[in-house]
Enzyme design. Structure first.
Site, mmCIF file in Angstrom:
data_model
loop_
_atom_site.group_PDB
_atom_site.id
_atom_site.type_symbol
_atom_site.label_atom_id
_atom_site.label_comp_id
_atom_site.label_asym_id
_atom_site.label_seq_id
_atom_site.Cartn_x
_atom_site.Cartn_y
_atom_site.Cartn_z
ATOM 1 N N ASP A 77 -5.685 -6.676 81.833
ATOM 2 C CA ASP A 77 -5.783 -7.047 83.879
ATOM 3 C C ASP A 77 -4.918 -6.564 84.792
ATOM 4 O OD1 ASP A 77 -3.894 -9.529 82.933
ATOM 5 O OD2 ASP A 77 -4.131 -10.763 84.339
ATOM 6 N N ASP A 92 -1.282 -4.249 80.678
ATOM 7 C CA ASP A 92 -2.254 -4.821 79.839
ATOM 8 C C ASP A 92 -3.961 -4.553 80.053
ATOM 9 O OD1 ASP A 92 -1.434 -6.311 82.224
ATOM 10 O OD2 ASP A 92 -1.568 -7.977 81.698
ATOM 11 N N SER A 123 -5.758 -11.133 79.758
ATOM 12 C CA SER A 123 -4.698 -10.754 79.560
ATOM 13 C C SER A 123 -4.334 -9.717 78.899
ATOM 14 C CB SER A 123 -3.932 -11.495 79.857
ATOM 15 O OG SER A 123 -2.410 -10.555 79.537
ATOM 16 N N ASP A 136 -1.468 -6.598 85.214
ATOM 17 C CA ASP A 136 -0.367 -7.416 85.700
ATOM 18 C C ASP A 136 1.072 -6.793 84.772
ATOM 19 O OD1 ASP A 136 -0.558 -9.194 83.937
ATOM 20 O OD2 ASP A 136 -0.731 -11.091 84.900
#
Length: 474
Positions: free
Chosen positions: A242, A240, A99, A244
């Site tokens: 990834d 960010d 992340s 999400d």
């Protein structure tokens, strides 16, 4: 390796090889033992752009294939895209990502065929991994080449987002897209163009850049403000690593708080019950026509809160975290289409909802932000802060009211205290300061709330200074 607020996390050098295979095997066995999956079933796997992610993905693939699963490679999708495709295919998923945490760390997010794992699942997977490790788990890379379904995964997610707004809804907006190394970077360009926005991509990087949308670095803010001025932008959007957690700025390049993005999105979705952590703005309760349920920090807790609301008879339930990631437990009717529930963090709905609000009102985002009249919030973290030191500090502050009062004496007098997650202190002058160790990294976080930006900045600086002082003197 440790489960934190969202997924398993650890140093990349530790996670590569046997450790990632160990936890993937534990996850696979958990699915089989619990009857959530059978040998031969599909398992989807995706990854972010970290240097270590391809190797960890390969390790997990080999481990799951050895258990008899049909591993399907989704490439580098946003995590909500992988989760959506998993729900559609009724397949478990793994997303290899750290992340927003530094590039020398990585992690794995796990999804059951019916959605994101919860804390009970985490405990069961950890127990299985511990037992496998104790009994001499051996792993040798096999170089398995899974079937690729990246196009199908991304197409399903694009179709989900392509009807959220009316055609041409963002026409007239000039939006920058800070691409850096987020897996959402190309889809953001595609969708914003689809809705008629003039798009200015910038900052694309082939080196991983850990952008934390909840505590945007001064270096990143400088890039955003420069781009906003240089290109005369109405907003900048990003995510960010990834994809999400959303990042949205106003026309000056100033980032909007994630909890405001979540508030805008849940109002857009017509939610009647909203679940959000204790770290989100205290003004949310009076900012919409919905009831509010507060939880600990982390998507598993928000998901649990949403499930409890559904069980209690609520029909339109959504949630968001202070980082802006929006989760939905109920279907929503938007733009004449049904938006299916997606109970995992998503950056696209809050980005689209916020830009649509600006386009509909024909107002700068800075004016829209001011119109909400929310208390001003800020957050930051001390990186490379030993977990042991965080634990000692929190134990000290919890051991007696006199300790907490003495710690905060240079800042203000304690009014009330919430111990839901970390220590959230409302001072007698109504300012709020919240101390919380990170759940997945050696970091100590501080969240503050005050009436104005200057007051919030001063409170945040004072809070971080007290943490540093205590660490040096104890």
């Amino acid at each position: 390796m440790k489960f934190g607020t969202s997924g398993l996390r650890g140093l990349s050098v530790d996670l590569k090889g046997r450790a990632s295979a160990l936890y993937a095997t534990a996850f696979g066995r958990y699915l089989l033992d619990s009857g959530l999956a059978r040998a031969g079933d599909a398992i989807l796997i995706g990854r972010d752009y970290r240097d270590s992610s391809p190797e960890i993905t390969a390790n997990c693939t080999d481990a799951l294939v050895s258990l008899g699963f049909d591993v399907q490679d989704c490439g580098t999708p946003p995590t909500p895209a992988l989760a959506l495709y998993g729900l559609q295919q009724k397949a478990a998923c793994l997303m290899v990502t750290g992340s927003h945490i530094p590039a020398d760390r990585n992690g794995i997010k796990f999804y059951r065929p019916d959605g994101e794992i919860d804390k009970a699942d985490e405990a069961a997977i950890t127990a299985l991994a511990t037992e496998l490790d104790r009994t001499g788990f051996a792993f040798a890379p096999r170089g398995t080449r899974p079937h690729e379904v990246s196009s199908e995964c991304l197409t399903a997610f694009r179709e989900r987002n392509a009807n959220i707004l009316p055609a041409g809804a963002l026409a007239g907006l000039k939006v920058g897209i800070y691409q850096h190394s987020t897996v959402a970077r190309d889809l953001l360009v595609d969708l914003l163009k689809h809705y008629g926005a003039t798009v200015v991509p910038f900052g694309r990087s082939e080196t991983f850049n850990p952008v934390d949308t909840e505590a945007v670095s001064e270096e990143t803010i400088a890039k955003l403000t420069d781009a906003a001025r240089q290109h005369d932008l109405d907003a900048i959007v990003s995510a960010d690593g990834d994809g999400d957690r959303p990042l949205v700025t106003d026309e000056t390049g100033t980032p909007l708080r994630g909890d405001l993005l979540g508030l805008i999105a849940t109002n857009f979705l017509g939610a009647t019950a909203v679940v959000t952590p204790v770290t989100s703005n205290s003004g949310i309760e009076s900012a919409g026509r919905f009831s509010v349920i507060r939880t600990r920090v982390g998507s598993p807790f928000v998901i649990s809160g949403m499930q409890e609301a559904i069980t209690a008879g609520q029909n339109h339930v959504a949630g968001f975290e202070a980082n802006g990631g929006v989760l939905t437990a109920s279907d929503s009717e938007v733009n004449g289409h049904t938006l299916r529930a997606l109970p995992t963090r998503d950056c696209f709905v809050p980005i689209l909802a916020t830009l649509f609000l600006a386009a509909s009102r024909r107002q700068p985002l800075s004016v829209i932000v001011a119109s909400y009249g929310l208390p001003f919030t800020m957050a930051d973290r001390l990186e490379d802060f030993p977990v042991e030191t965080s634990a000692r500090l929190m134990a000290h502050l919890r051991s007696g009211s006199s300790n907490l009062a003495a710690f905060l004496e240079p800042i203000g007098k304690v009014g009330s205290v919430s111990d839901i997650d970390g220590l959230r202190v409302t001072l007698k002058d109504r300012r709020i300061i919240h101390f919380r160790p990170s759940g997945n990294a050696p970091e100590m976080r501080c969240y503050v709330e005050a009436e104005g930006e200057a007051a919030a900045a001063a409170l945040l600086g004072a809070g971080l200074q007290r943490i540093r002082w205590w660490a040096k003197t104890n």
